[in-house]
Motif scaffolding. Structure first.
Motif, short mmCIF file in Angstrom:
data_model
loop_
_atom_site.label_atom_id
_atom_site.label_comp_id
_atom_site.label_asym_id
_atom_site.label_seq_id
_atom_site.Cartn_x
_atom_site.Cartn_y
_atom_site.Cartn_z
N SER A 191 0.91 -1.23 0.12
CA SER A 191 0.13 0.27 -0.35
C SER A 191 0.50 1.60 0.16
N VAL A 192 -0.02 2.22 -0.85
CA VAL A 192 1.25 3.59 -0.79
C VAL A 192 -0.38 4.99 -0.10
N LYS A 193 -0.04 5.31 0.62
CA LYS A 193 -0.50 5.92 1.06
C LYS A 193 -0.40 7.81 2.01
N PHE A 194 -1.40 8.27 1.15
CA PHE A 194 -1.09 10.03 1.41
C PHE A 194 -1.97 10.67 2.24
N GLU A 195 -1.47 10.66 3.71
CA GLU A 195 -2.71 11.70 4.11
C GLU A 195 -2.42 13.52 4.35
N GLU A 196 -3.77 13.95 4.03
CA GLU A 196 -3.69 15.14 3.91
C GLU A 196 -3.10 16.11 4.85
N GLY A 197 -2.15 16.89 4.22
CA GLY A 197 -1.16 18.39 4.66
C GLY A 197 -0.07 17.11 4.43
N THR A 198 0.56 16.63 3.49
CA THR A 198 1.52 16.63 2.87
C THR A 198 1.37 16.61 1.37
N MET A 199 2.80 16.84 0.86
CA MET A 199 3.34 17.20 -0.09
C MET A 199 1.77 18.75 -1.35
N PRO A 200 1.61 19.95 -0.53
CA PRO A 200 0.27 20.42 -1.57
C PRO A 200 1.12 20.78 -2.77
N LYS A 201 2.46 21.11 -3.43
CA LYS A 201 2.54 21.41 -4.70
C LYS A 201 3.03 19.86 -5.04
N LEU A 202 2.93 19.19 -5.04
CA LEU A 202 3.10 18.42 -5.76
C LEU A 202 2.26 18.11 -6.96
N GLU A 203 2.86 18.25 -8.53
CA GLU A 203 2.23 18.40 -9.30
C GLU A 203 1.90 16.43 -10.00
N ARG A 204 3.34 15.85 -10.03
CA ARG A 204 3.45 14.97 -10.76
C ARG A 204 3.84 13.60 -9.62
N LEU A 205 3.57 12.62 -10.12
CA LEU A 205 3.37 11.11 -9.55
C LEU A 205 4.28 10.13 -10.59
N GLN A 206 4.90 9.18 -10.21
CA GLN A 206 5.40 8.23 -10.94
C GLN A 206 5.55 7.00 -10.14
N VAL A 207 4.82 6.14 -11.03
CA VAL A 207 5.20 4.69 -10.59
C VAL A 207 5.21 4.04 -11.11
N GLN A 208 6.37 2.78 -11.18
CA GLN A 208 7.04 2.70 -11.87
C GLN A 208 8.20 1.81 -11.80
N GLY A 209 8.29 0.04 -12.58
CA GLY A 209 8.68 -0.82 -12.22
C GLY A 209 8.17 -2.39 -11.90
N ARG A 210 8.43 -3.40 -11.37
CA ARG A 210 7.91 -4.21 -10.81
C ARG A 210 6.41 -4.75 -9.56
N ILE A 211 5.77 -5.05 -10.08
CA ILE A 211 5.28 -5.00 -8.56
C ILE A 211 4.28 -6.22 -8.71
N GLU A 212 4.55 -7.10 -7.12
CA GLU A 212 4.55 -8.57 -7.25
C GLU A 212 3.72 -8.60 -7.03
N ASN A 213 2.43 -8.17 -5.65
CA ASN A 213 1.35 -8.06 -4.86
C ASN A 213 0.59 -6.73 -5.49
N GLU A 214 -1.11 -7.03 -5.14
CA GLU A 214 -1.94 -5.97 -6.39
C GLU A 214 -1.82 -4.96 -5.06
N ILE A 215 -0.97 -3.95 -5.63
CA ILE A 215 -1.00 -2.24 -4.42
C ILE A 215 -1.84 -2.09 -4.18
N GLY A 216 -1.85 -1.60 -3.00
CA GLY A 216 -2.82 -0.23 -3.08
C GLY A 216 -3.06 1.20 -2.80
N PHE A 217 -3.36 2.07 -3.71
CA PHE A 217 -3.42 3.73 -3.55
C PHE A 217 -4.69 4.62 -2.23
N SER A 218 -3.86 4.90 -1.77
CA SER A 218 -4.97 6.04 -1.33
C SER A 218 -4.82 7.54 -0.72
#
Length: 1251
Positions: free
Chosen positions: A1154-1181
């Motif tokens: 899992s990859v989790k972002f909470e409110e109050g982090t990265m207020p200026k983030l413009e681009r999120l890049q996710v690359q490469g091999r994933i073995e499990n079914e990953i979850g984003f929140s």
């Protein structure tokens, strides 16, 4: 003076003069005993430069002057080449070389005498032929003077305003077909010479309606000096036999026969006669006598470049009206009798939506102004504003296009206007390259019904050239007068006529504007700024008069002007090219009047050809609209479109109907200063659609001498400034970044149509020649830059027959290597660029080491290169060595002789780090295998003929002294190339990466002495050399970028702690290898904007995230991989985490669930890049909390389950079926992950996209 010839000439002269005046050149001249000749040559070059400046001021278009400028340019090339050649061959004399030294000095003295004579001869030609008068002091060229005079005297100003504000243009066909039975004269004149006149007149001349009304027609060019007999003869031949070959076979007639036939044709028939290139009123006085008895409704069209002549030909009571604006500089006007009864198509007011714009008679209809009915009350006026449409005609061919594909941009700008609650006047800037449709876009915004009742006043003004503030104020005042709504203002309008406004000075006009704008909100569009000084003049006058709720929209081609106008509020919109589907719809609309006509099902063949056309247009609306209009009048068949595709470059350059595209785009080129013109033309070296690295380009410019150190800045810094200026002027297009660069743009491409302009002009100046399929077999003059395309398949004799290689300064290869591409005759070559060349092997480089002038050598990506010989030390002028992406594991010892070397790029780019090194037993087995018969098998591994390898001492040295020990010590498992001791002697080194320092501390001590280093990349750091590394880093105060790598275990653990004085200017830090905990000194880096962590094995997840979140200025963060089941980004108890982060890249997430972002982090983030091999079914929140995110880039893959494949095969399934099922399952997982992310992004108010 032709801009390109002057620009290239001045650029070359500056380079030659700069070198000739340098202290080093003067020292060489002194040692060789040629100082007098050297001083004379330098002084003559300086005088030539002054003459060239005078030529530029005089705007002399003489072919003789142009020829002289080219001779100066070629002479300057020869001077610079010769002076540098003297310096390269200057040797320190010794007793046994004394005879040879005397011969060498004799040769140099003789050559210098010849050079002096050549320079003197070229200089004397200027005096001999009186080429440059040197008396020009005016700052406005003759064309601009003509335009200004015309504006003041001949009614052009009224015609221009009528066209801009009231849609009052005339059509030449309508003027010709007017109902008058008397002879009428129509004169055509252009503001910038005769460009486009012939095309416009010819289209009317060949119009079917005109041909029916005037079956008797003639087209005559007025010859100079004027010959009455030849003139009448030409007319009679055409009027007497308008069809067939009789006109060509007409026998010579006596003057009486000619007069009789002429009177019979002209007096008794209805004729249309075109007089092309009438230059004086005396010529017209002779010609008009011939038509005194013409009474059948005949028409005479006069084409002239003289506005006074055009006006007088049409008569004393003539009026001027605009025919067509071809570009910002060239507008065509017609002079005709005021009493002409023109058959006009009425222009009716229509309303448009936010996403469309109505076209009438091929002119885009935009807002004008409504004069309110004074009988209405306030509510009725509000309703009227909603129901009526302000009408205004925009200019330029690009504005004929529909606003297809611009819905989002219109909505965004309209939203900015409506929802900006600022208590000051807001400026919204729209910028982009010529032809993008900036004017059309802002017209669409200006006309939007959503804005129809939001402002009291609406004004749309195009910035005219030359810019005159008082004229702009007058235009604003006139439009505001027309839009006045109060009764007292209307009464004042009746009293205050156009004539009184036209006579007002700036102070009076400011007073008028103040009265008209008092307590009124206003929407003002100022179209086509070309310089910040224009805005600086407008702002102090206009802003104090405006209400705080007013809004201003400006358009420009330059980013710096857009930023300057918008100021701190940052309302800047960069208009991009159209996406493919929108481009296809626009082309379909222009050709078939139906946006969805072109589709693969109904018209597959046409769609195929349309895609080729659109590839050339590359999303540029101007090109699509003009080509679409051209195709609309042609047979709509695949064959016809295929014919256009096969000859599209020639058509764009030579076809008058398509000439508008080049005219508009060349305006951007013409506006470049001379040093940027040379840099832009240099881009023609690169192939079509090539993504050009910024690093590659700026280093080449510096090596060519296009940029030189000045005012404390290096040549590379100056070249970087040139790169950004070309980008800001929209001459190059930024390519999408990978998120790995600290720079605002790290690569670019050139629009195909702009590249065509660069190719055309660079070829004309013999600047660049491209060896490609179908290229010319003969070239006149010396070529300076040679590019070999991948599609050229010629042989050695053909190659040597095409090009004289003795004077070329750069060689660029795109494709496969051939041994004859480089040889010793390339004496003056400075740049060899073989990046990505296929088939290049180490023994092919033999000839390169003889090129004494070489400054730039790139073998990047030549994977078959694994050795650089000792002869590399001969390249004493070398500044840049790029062997990145090769298998070179060690630089030769002779590299320390290259005292001018500034940049070394080595190693292979990878994000993989060996987590475990081979054991000693494994290394011994490997060495034993390759040394079974001494070094023979090792040499066989080196690409190239075996006999050549065995005959080379450097090959044996490489095998025995580099490869063998590197395998035994494990150094070969580290990235980077080893460097010899003594590297400290290269005091000018700016960049050194990536090098392997795993064999000892001596190299690290050398590096610590290179205090000028700005970028450093090292591999092989371990506990043995960790202390030496820390000491070296503490000495490098100028370091801006640092990359550190260590394979195996324990990796970097304990190697980076306790750096007493970390580089305070460090902006980029990359750490590869086991680290476990982050060094505390990273928090001291106040300028750190990029941090990359690869295989760092950080132990405490929460501590590491808190550490990273506290870094105040980090904008780019790369983590790959992360040893945890969860990545959790959360804010501290008070405040915000990752406050400056714009780009976050997560790679190698095979253990992450899992990859989790909470409110109050990265207020200026413009681009999120996710690359490469994933073995499990990953979850984003938590993606909905990223308030500024625009895009999620997903590039992942799921591994196949080989156990399931084996189980399926055991159950009887064949391998292909089992494999295909696994592939489909991986695709399903990827699609499911994408769907879940898209669902989260849908809840984000910023509406980001996933790609």
């Amino acid at each position: 003076m032709e801009a390109t010839a002057l620009s290239v000439g001045k650029s070359v002269l500056n380079g030659a003069l700069g070198y000739a005046k340098s202290a080093f050149a003067e020292e060489v001249a002194l040692q060789l005993g040629i100082q007098k000749d050297h001083t004379f040559v330098a002084d003559e070059l300086e005088m030539m430069r002054s003459f060239m400046m005078e030529a530029h001021e005089e705007q002399d278009n003489s072919k003789v002057v142009k020829t002289w400028v080219k001779q100066v340019r070629d002479t300057a090339y020869d001077v610079e080449d010769s002076l540098q050649d003297f310096a390269v061959h200057l040797k320190r004399p010794s007793w046994w070389r004394f005879p040879r030294t005397l011969l060498e000095r004799h040769r140099v003295a003789k050559q210098m005498k010849e050079l002096r004579n050549k320079v003197e001869d070229v200089s004397q030609r200027n005096v001999r032929y009186h080429l440059i008068k040197g008396s020009a002091k005016a700052t406005i060229n003759s064309t601009e003077q003509s335009s200004v005079i015309a504006t003041a005297i001949f009614g052009i100003d009224d015609a221009r305003r009528a066209a801009k504000q009231d849609n009052q243009r005339v059509d030449l066909v309508q003027l010709i077909n007017s109902e008058d039975q008397d002879l009428k004269v129509i004169a055509v004149w252009g503001t910038s010479g005769d460009m486009g006149q012939t095309t416009i007149i010819r289209m009317a001349y060949e119009n079917p309606d005109v041909q029916i009304r005037f079956p008797c027609r003639a087209w005559v060019r007025v010859m100079h000096p004027f010959s009455p007999r030849d003139f009448v003869q030409s007319l009679v031949n055409q009027l007497h036999a308008t069809q067939g070959v009789e006109a060509l076979l007409e026998k010579e007639k006596t003057e009486q026969d000619l007069a009789k036939k002429f009177n019979g044709c002209v007096n008794d028939r209805k004729c249309l006669i075109v007089l092309n290139d009438l230059s004086t009123i005396e010529e017209w006085d002779q010609i008009k006598k011939c038509f005194q008895k013409c009474r059948k409704g005949s028409r005479i069209i006069v084409s002239s470049t003289q506005v006074e002549v055009a006006s007088l030909c049409a008569g004393q009571e003539s009026q001027a009206s605009e025919l067509k604006q071809l570009s910002a500089d060239q507008t065509l006007y017609a002079f005709y009798d005021k009493g002409s009864q023109i058959i006009e198509d009425s222009v009716k007011p229509v309303s448009i939506s936010d996403v469309a714009i109505t076209s009438t008679n091929n002119h885009t209809v935009a807002h004008g102004e409504i004069i309110d009915d004074q009988s209405m009350d306030a509510d009725e006026k509000k309703v009227a504003r909603k129901s009526l449409t302000r009408i205004r005609t925009s200019v330029g061919a690009s504005e004929e296009s529909q606003l297809i594909g611009r819905e989002k941009e219109i909505s965004e700008i309209t939203h900015l206007i409506l929802n900006n609650d600022s208590q000051q006047v807001q400026v919204i800037s729209v910028w982009g390259m010529g032809g993008l449709g900036k004017t059309t876009l802002v017209s669409g915004v200006y006309q939007s019904p959503r804005l129809s009742d939001k402002f009291d006043k609406y004004v749309f003004v195009t910035i005219m050239r030359p810019f005159i503030l008082v004229e702009l104020l007058r235009s604003l005042a006139e439009q505001l007068h027309k839009g006045s709504s109060k009764k007292e203002e209307l009464l004042e309008n009746r009293v205050s006529s156009k004539k009184s406004l036209a006579s007002m000075e700036d102070t009076e006009l400011t007073g008028q504007l103040k009265r008209l704008l008092e307590k009124k909100s206003c929407l003002i569009v100022l179209d086509d700024f070309s310089d910040t000084s224009e805005w600086d003049q407008i702002k102090p006058t206009l802003f104090p008069l405006l209400e705080k709720t007013s809004r201003i929209i400006v358009t420009t081609r330059k980013e710096n002007i857009a930023n300057h106008c918008s100021g701190k509020n940052g309302n800047v919109h960069n208009l991009k090219v159209l996406k493919h589907n929108d481009a296809l719809c626009l082309l379909s609309e222009k050709v078939f009047e139906e946006a969805t006509y072109l589709d693969d099902q109904n018209n597959p063949e046409l769609v195929k050809e349309a895609k080729q056309i659109l590839k050339k247009c590359d999303g540029l609306p101007l090109a699509i609209v003009v080509i679409g209009g051209f195709l609309a009048n042609r047979p709509k068949t695949p064959e016809e479109w295929r014919k256009l595709n096969e000859n599209i470059n020639a058509e764009l350059e030579m076809n008058p109907e398509l000439g508008m595209i080049r005219t508009v785009l060349e305006k951007s080129y013409d506006g470049l200063p001379y040093h940027l013109k040379s840099c832009f033309l240099y881009l023609s070296i690169f192939p079509e659609d090539q993504i050009i690295s910024r690093r590659r380009l700026v280093h080449r410019w510096a090596a060519e001498g296009y940029s030189t150190a000045a005012h404390g800045k290096s040549a590379i810094e100056i070249a970087n400034g040139y790169f950004m200026e070309l980008k800001n002027r929209s001459m190059i297009l930024p390519f999408q970044q990978s998120g790995s660069s600290r720079k605002s743009i790290d690569s670019c491409k050139v629009h195909d149509l702009m590249r065509d302009i660069a190719i055309s002009k660079s070829t004309e100046e013999n600047l660049v020649f491209r060896v490609e399929e179908g290229c010319s077999a003969y070239i006149h003059g010396a070529i300076r830059h040679l590019a070999i395309s991948s599609n050229w398949k010629g042989d050695k004799s053909e190659f040597e027959g095409i090009v004289d290689l003795s004077r070329i300064r750069s060689l660029s290869l795109f494709g496969d290597w051939k041994p004859f591409f480089v040889y010793g005759k390339m004496r003056f070559i400075r740049v060899l660029d073989f990046e990505g060349t296929r088939g290049l092997e180490y023994h092919h480089l033999d000839q390169i080491w003889k090129l004494n002038h070489l400054k730039f050598l790139s073998l990047r990506g030549c994977y078959r290169i694994d050795l650089l010989p000792d002869l590399l030390g001969n390249l004493r002028q070398l500044q840049m060595l790029d062997i990145r992406g090769t298998y070179v594991k060690a630089l030769p010892k002779t590299i320390i002789k290259l005292q001018k070397l500034q940049y070394i790029h080595a190693g292979r780019k990878t994000d993989y780090v060996w987590e475990e090194k081979h054991s000693l037993m494994q290394r011994c087995r490997k060495v034993g295998c390759i040394c079974a018969t001494c070094c023979l098998p090792l040499l066989c591994e080196m690409y190239g003929p075996l006999h050549k390898a065995l005959a080379r001492r450097d090959a044996w040295t490489f095998a025995c002294c580099v490869k063998f020990p590197s395998i035994m010590t494990g150094v070969h498992e580290e990235e980077g190339a080893m460097v010899p001791s003594g590297i400290r002697k290269l005091k000018d080194l700016h960049t050194l990466r990536n090098i392997n320092v795993g064999r000892g501390n001596a190299i690290l001590r050398d590096i610590g002495m290179l205090t000028g280093l700005h970028k450093l990349g090292v591999a092989g750091i371990n506990k043995k050399n960790g202390r030496a590394f820390r000491l070296a880093i503490s000495n490098l105060n100028k370091l801006e970028s640092l990359s550190v790598s260590s394979a195996g275990m324990p990796g970097l653990c304990g190697c980076l702690d306790d750096i007493s004085s970390p580089p305070e200017n460090l902006q980029s830090l990359k750490l590869y290898g086991s680290l476990k905990t982050l060094p505390e000194w990273i928090k001291e880096l106040q300028h750190l904007v990029k941090l990359k962590l690869v295989s760092t094995r950080l132990l405490e997840h929460d501590v590491a995230m808190e550490f990273l979140g506290e870094l105040p200025k980090v904008e780019i963060l790369v983590i790959s991989p992360f040893k945890s089941e969860e990545i959790h980004f959360k804010p501290p108890q008070t405040g915000t985490a990752f406050v400056s982060l714009r780009v976050l890249k997560l790679a190698g997430l095979w253990g992450i669930k899992s990859v989790k972002f909470e409110e109050g982090t990265m207020p200026k983030l413009e681009r999120l890049q996710v690359q490469g091999r994933i073995e499990n079914e990953i979850g984003f929140s938590g993606l909905e909390f990223l308030q500024n995110i625009n895009e999620v880039q997903l590039s992942v893959w799921f591994p196949t389950d080989h156990d399931r494949i084996r189980a399926a095969r055991a159950a009887g399934a064949d391998y292909e079926t089992a494999w295909e099922e696994e592939v489909q399952e991986a695709r399903r997982k990827g699609g499911e992950l994408k769907r879940k992310i898209r669902e989260q992004l849908a809840r984000n108010p910023n509406q980001p996209i996933i790609t």
